[in-house]
Design a protein around this motif. Structure first.
Motif, PDB file in Angstrom:
ATOM      1  N   GLU A  47     -20.129  -2.152  25.787  1.00  0.00           N
ATOM      2  CA  GLU A  47     -21.399  -2.840  25.614  1.00  0.00           C
ATOM      3  C   GLU A  47     -21.804  -2.857  24.146  1.00  0.00           C
ATOM      4  OE1 GLU A  47     -23.139  -4.609  27.532  1.00  0.00           O
ATOM      5  OE2 GLU A  47     -24.951  -4.835  26.324  1.00  0.00           O
ATOM      6  N   SER A  48     -21.598  -1.710  23.450  1.00  0.00           N
ATOM      7  CA  SER A  48     -21.940  -1.629  22.038  1.00  0.00           C
ATOM      8  C   SER A  48     -21.112  -2.607  21.214  1.00  0.00           C
ATOM      9  CB  SER A  48     -21.723  -0.196  21.531  1.00  0.00           C
ATOM     10  OG  SER A  48     -21.938  -0.117  20.153  1.00  0.00           O
ATOM     11  N   MET A  49     -19.814  -2.684  21.506  1.00  0.00           N
ATOM     12  CA  MET A  49     -18.938  -3.596  20.784  1.00  0.00           C
ATOM     13  C   MET A  49     -19.324  -5.051  21.039  1.00  0.00           C
ATOM     14  SD  MET A  49     -15.272  -1.659  21.353  1.00  0.00           S
ATOM     15  CE  MET A  49     -14.331  -2.886  20.457  1.00  0.00           C
ATOM     16  N   ALA A  50     -19.740  -5.348  22.271  1.00  0.00           N
ATOM     17  CA  ALA A  50     -20.158  -6.706  22.593  1.00  0.00           C
ATOM     18  C   ALA A  50     -21.406  -7.084  21.808  1.00  0.00           C
ATOM     19  CB  ALA A  50     -20.414  -6.826  24.094  1.00  0.00           C
ATOM     20  N   GLN A  51     -22.333  -6.128  21.682  1.00  0.00           N
ATOM     21  CA  GLN A  51     -23.553  -6.401  20.919  1.00  0.00           C
ATOM     22  C   GLN A  51     -23.233  -6.679  19.454  1.00  0.00           C
ATOM     23  OE1 GLN A  51     -26.548  -3.414  21.414  1.00  0.00           O
ATOM     24  NE2 GLN A  51     -26.309  -3.332  23.639  1.00  0.00           N
ATOM     25  N   VAL A  52     -22.292  -5.926  18.901  1.00  0.00           N
ATOM     26  CA  VAL A  52     -21.912  -6.157  17.510  1.00  0.00           C
ATOM     27  C   VAL A  52     -21.295  -7.544  17.362  1.00  0.00           C
ATOM     28  CG1 VAL A  52     -20.366  -5.431  15.649  1.00  0.00           C
ATOM     29  CG2 VAL A  52     -21.598  -3.719  17.002  1.00  0.00           C
ATOM     30  N   ALA A  53     -20.431  -7.925  18.327  1.00  0.00           N
ATOM     31  CA  ALA A  53     -19.783  -9.228  18.255  1.00  0.00           C
ATOM     32  C   ALA A  53     -20.801 -10.352  18.332  1.00  0.00           C
ATOM     33  CB  ALA A  53     -18.758  -9.357  19.382  1.00  0.00           C
ATOM     34  N   LEU A  62     -15.666  -3.937  15.185  1.00  0.00           N
ATOM     35  CA  LEU A  62     -16.622  -4.186  16.264  1.00  0.00           C
ATOM     36  C   LEU A  62     -17.203  -2.894  16.847  1.00  0.00           C
ATOM     37  CD1 LEU A  62     -14.902  -7.122  18.199  1.00  0.00           C
ATOM     38  CD2 LEU A  62     -16.665  -7.218  16.415  1.00  0.00           C
ATOM     39  N   SER A  63     -16.644  -1.739  16.450  1.00  0.00           N
ATOM     40  CA  SER A  63     -17.165  -0.471  16.970  1.00  0.00           C
ATOM     41  C   SER A  63     -18.065   0.238  15.964  1.00  0.00           C
ATOM     42  CB  SER A  63     -16.001   0.460  17.344  1.00  0.00           C
ATOM     43  OG  SER A  63     -15.248   0.794  16.192  1.00  0.00           O
ATOM     44  N   ARG A  64     -18.458  -0.466  14.918  1.00  0.00           N
ATOM     45  CA  ARG A  64     -19.250   0.158  13.862  1.00  0.00           C
ATOM     46  C   ARG A  64     -20.667   0.464  14.337  1.00  0.00           C
ATOM     47  NH1 ARG A  64     -19.428  -5.457  12.035  1.00  0.00           N
ATOM     48  NH2 ARG A  64     -21.580  -6.192  12.050  1.00  0.00           N
ATOM     49  N   VAL A  65     -21.384   1.251  13.535  1.00  0.00           N
ATOM     50  CA  VAL A  65     -22.794   1.528  13.798  1.00  0.00           C
ATOM     51  C   VAL A  65     -23.587   0.227  13.724  1.00  0.00           C
ATOM     52  CG1 VAL A  65     -24.851   2.707  12.945  1.00  0.00           C
ATOM     53  CG2 VAL A  65     -22.640   3.884  12.926  1.00  0.00           C
ATOM     54  N   LEU A  66     -24.380  -0.048  14.769  1.00  0.00           N
ATOM     55  CA  LEU A  66     -25.152  -1.285  14.833  1.00  0.00           C
ATOM     56  C   LEU A  66     -26.629  -0.986  14.581  1.00  0.00           C
ATOM     57  CD1 LEU A  66     -25.389  -4.312  15.521  1.00  0.00           C
ATOM     58  CD2 LEU A  66     -25.711  -3.630  17.906  1.00  0.00           C
ATOM     59  N   VAL A  67     -27.205  -1.636  13.581  1.00  0.00           N
ATOM     60  CA  VAL A  67     -28.634  -1.520  13.294  1.00  0.00           C
ATOM     61  C   VAL A  67     -29.326  -2.739  13.911  1.00  0.00           C
ATOM     62  CG1 VAL A  67     -30.392  -1.515  11.492  1.00  0.00           C
ATOM     63  CG2 VAL A  67     -28.286  -0.198  11.189  1.00  0.00           C
ATOM     64  N   GLU A  98     -32.271  -5.510  14.865  1.00  0.00           N
ATOM     65  CA  GLU A  98     -33.221  -6.228  14.020  1.00  0.00           C
ATOM     66  C   GLU A  98     -34.573  -5.525  13.983  1.00  0.00           C
ATOM     67  OE1 GLU A  98     -30.728  -8.937  12.453  1.00  0.00           O
ATOM     68  OE2 GLU A  98     -32.852  -8.687  11.992  1.00  0.00           O
ATOM     69  N   SER A  99     -34.989  -4.943  15.123  1.00  0.00           N
ATOM     70  CA  SER A  99     -36.285  -4.259  15.162  1.00  0.00           C
ATOM     71  C   SER A  99     -36.277  -3.022  14.263  1.00  0.00           C
ATOM     72  CB  SER A  99     -36.636  -3.864  16.598  1.00  0.00           C
ATOM     73  OG  SER A  99     -35.635  -3.024  17.152  1.00  0.00           O
ATOM     74  N   HIS A 100     -35.152  -2.287  14.266  1.00  0.00           N
ATOM     75  CA  HIS A 100     -35.051  -1.109  13.398  1.00  0.00           C
ATOM     76  C   HIS A 100     -35.006  -1.537  11.928  1.00  0.00           C
ATOM     77  CE1 HIS A 100     -33.877   2.854  11.948  1.00  0.00           C
ATOM     78  NE2 HIS A 100     -32.870   2.280  11.296  1.00  0.00           N
ATOM     79  N   TRP A 101     -34.261  -2.615  11.649  1.00  0.00           N
ATOM     80  CA  TRP A 101     -34.150  -3.079  10.271  1.00  0.00           C
ATOM     81  C   TRP A 101     -35.512  -3.498   9.722  1.00  0.00           C
ATOM     82  CZ3 TRP A 101     -32.084  -2.723   5.875  1.00  0.00           C
ATOM     83  CH2 TRP A 101     -32.152  -3.725   4.906  1.00  0.00           C
ATOM     84  N   GLU A 102     -36.347  -4.140  10.553  1.00  0.00           N
ATOM     85  CA  GLU A 102     -37.658  -4.561  10.081  1.00  0.00           C
ATOM     86  C   GLU A 102     -38.548  -3.365   9.718  1.00  0.00           C
ATOM     87  OE1 GLU A 102     -36.762  -8.208   9.660  1.00  0.00           O
ATOM     88  OE2 GLU A 102     -38.804  -7.533   9.276  1.00  0.00           O
ATOM     89  N   ILE A 103     -38.329  -2.239  10.406  1.00  0.00           N
ATOM     90  CA  ILE A 103     -39.121  -1.034  10.122  1.00  0.00           C
ATOM     91  C   ILE A 103     -38.757  -0.457   8.753  1.00  0.00           C
ATOM     92  CG2 ILE A 103     -39.542   1.359  10.846  1.00  0.00           C
ATOM     93  CD1 ILE A 103     -39.149   0.417  13.734  1.00  0.00           C
ATOM     94  N   VAL A 104     -37.450  -0.432   8.442  1.00  0.00           N
ATOM     95  CA  VAL A 104     -36.999   0.223   7.212  1.00  0.00           C
ATOM     96  C   VAL A 104     -36.718  -0.775   6.088  1.00  0.00           C
ATOM     97  CG1 VAL A 104     -35.986   2.116   8.536  1.00  0.00           C
ATOM     98  CG2 VAL A 104     -34.548   0.175   7.875  1.00  0.00           C
ATOM     99  N   GLU A 134     -26.456  -5.167   5.942  1.00  0.00           N
ATOM    100  CA  GLU A 134     -25.049  -4.795   6.066  1.00  0.00           C
ATOM    101  C   GLU A 134     -24.737  -3.485   5.346  1.00  0.00           C
ATOM    102  OE1 GLU A 134     -22.042  -7.096   3.854  1.00  0.00           O
ATOM    103  OE2 GLU A 134     -21.103  -7.441   5.802  1.00  0.00           O
ATOM    104  N   ALA A 135     -25.247  -3.348   4.108  1.00  0.00           N
ATOM    105  CA  ALA A 135     -25.015  -2.123   3.346  1.00  0.00           C
ATOM    106  C   ALA A 135     -25.696  -0.931   4.009  1.00  0.00           C
ATOM    107  CB  ALA A 135     -25.522  -2.292   1.911  1.00  0.00           C
ATOM    108  N   TYR A 136     -26.881  -1.178   4.606  1.00  0.00           N
ATOM    109  CA  TYR A 136     -27.593  -0.097   5.296  1.00  0.00           C
ATOM    110  C   TYR A 136     -26.789   0.377   6.510  1.00  0.00           C
ATOM    111  CZ  TYR A 136     -31.198   2.344   7.979  1.00  0.00           C
ATOM    112  OH  TYR A 136     -31.901   3.281   8.691  1.00  0.00           O
ATOM    113  N   GLU A 137     -26.197  -0.564   7.257  1.00  0.00           N
ATOM    114  CA  GLU A 137     -25.350  -0.176   8.387  1.00  0.00           C
ATOM    115  C   GLU A 137     -24.198   0.709   7.922  1.00  0.00           C
ATOM    116  OE1 GLU A 137     -24.103  -3.790  10.236  1.00  0.00           O
ATOM    117  OE2 GLU A 137     -25.778  -3.808  11.653  1.00  0.00           O
ATOM    118  N   HIS A 138     -23.589   0.333   6.791  1.00  0.00           N
ATOM    119  CA  HIS A 138     -22.484   1.137   6.259  1.00  0.00           C
ATOM    120  C   HIS A 138     -22.965   2.538   5.872  1.00  0.00           C
ATOM    121  CE1 HIS A 138     -18.687   2.032   4.346  1.00  0.00           C
ATOM    122  NE2 HIS A 138     -19.282   2.296   3.192  1.00  0.00           N
TER     123      HIS A 138
END
Length: 325
Positions: free
Chosen positions: A8-14, A54-59, A61-67, A79-83
């Motif tokens: 499910e996580s990989m699908a969300q990233v895709a 596709l298995s990377r840490v997914l941030v 949009e709601s979390h990104w708007e907070i930070v 993208e850099a924040y996810e890394h």
């Protein structure tokens, strides 16, 4: 996370993957150089790996708007924040390891260009009392260029200096990783599995010192284990077909590091024996190639190599990092 959760996580990233090429642009590469200290080529590779994973840490949009406001002020995009989140999750305690010796401070090659185009400017930016040594080499495109050698402390001072100056210049740092060779001319230091400060191991005459390879003695016998005992590796490094001799040494033990690499460490026991191969290193150039291959996770130490019925004083690479239990 179970298997279905992982899918499910990989699908969300895709689904959320932006419609862009995996080929990074110069702005993104500069951003990752600045934020994470990568070289130009490392930054480009890391961005490509991130975008295709596709298995990377997914941030979300709601979390990104907070930070977002805070992170963009620090130079991040999403993208850099996810890394950066991926790097954070990788830093976890590893109680399965034990420490052998503290590793040496990191050394870097700084490309001389822009506001750091000569060693005098580098010395000033680092607030150093000594002028860094200059080296000539090639850049990522194969063009001749000049570097200077600095330590990790100077690197941080230079980055801080550029930040205080408000400079947008991104310096190119290349990790200089080479096994150290620092053989004493007045004792057997350093020797595998021997405390050379103890009275029984101190030389009693100048003749004793001749038993130890001199710092710049060539040819010199090396004891190899692990990948250096692979003829294909030696052929690639030195451009020659290796001629090995079956050999062993004592006062050493083989461990592993990183879960797969062999690591020779001190055993301090003359009954401890390691099997391997002896190889005659012919020149300083050959030795330099071997030291760069082994990296600064190792140092060069004296040892006694047993070949057939002979005992020969030679050298080997000792691991100085953390080994697996």
């Amino acid at each position: 996370m179970d298997f279905l959760d992982e899918l499910e996580s990989m699908a969300q990233v895709a689904v959320q993957q932006p419609f862009e090429s995996n080929e990074p642009g110069n702005d993104d590469i500069s951003r990752w150089q600045s934020l994470f200290g990568y070289t130009y080529s490392q930054a480009a590779q890391k961005i490509q790996e991130h975008r295709s994973d596709l298995s990377r840490v997914l941030v979300t949009e709601s979390h990104w708007e907070i930070v977002r406001a805070e992170k963009e002020a620090q130079g991040y995009n999403k993208e850099a924040y996810e890394h950066s989140c991926t790097l954070t999750t990788c830093i976890t305690p590893t109680p399965q390891k034990r420490s052998t010796r503290a590793t040496k401070p990191s050394i870097y090659l700084l490309k001389l260009e822009g506001p750091l185009s000569n060693v005098t400017q580098v010395k000033s930016a680092a607030g150093s009392l000594e002028t860094p040594p200059e080296l000539r080499g090639t850049d990522d495109s194969g063009e001749p260029t000049t570097f200077c050698k600095i330590n990790s402390e100077d690197k941080e001072k230079i980055l801080d200096y550029l930040s205080r100056q408000g400079s947008r210049f991104q310096p190119t740092f290349v990790r200089y990783s080479k096994a150290e060779k620092d053989l004493s001319v007045v004792s057997a230091y350093p020797s595998l599995g021997i405390d050379t400060t103890m009275p029984q191991h101190r030389p009693v005459s100048t003749e004793d010192l001749k038993l130890c390879p001199a710092p710049n003695q060539f040819p010199v016998w090396y004891f190899f284990y692990g990948t250096l005992a692979d003829p294909a590796v030696i052929k690639r490094l030195l451009g020659c077909e290796p001629s090995y001799r079956p050999a062993s040494l004592t006062r050493g033990a083989l461990k592993t590091w990183g879960g797969k690499y062999k690591a020779l460490v001190d055993a301090f026991d003359d009954r401890a024996e390691v099997q391997g191969h002896a190889f005659l290193v012919q020149s300083q150039e050959e030795e330099d190639s071997l030291q760069l291959y082994e990296t600064d996770k190792y140092d060069v130490v004296r040892c006694e190599i047993h070949m057939d019925d002979q005992r020969i004083r030679g050298l080997t690479f000792r691991f100085i990092g953390d080994v697996d239990l």
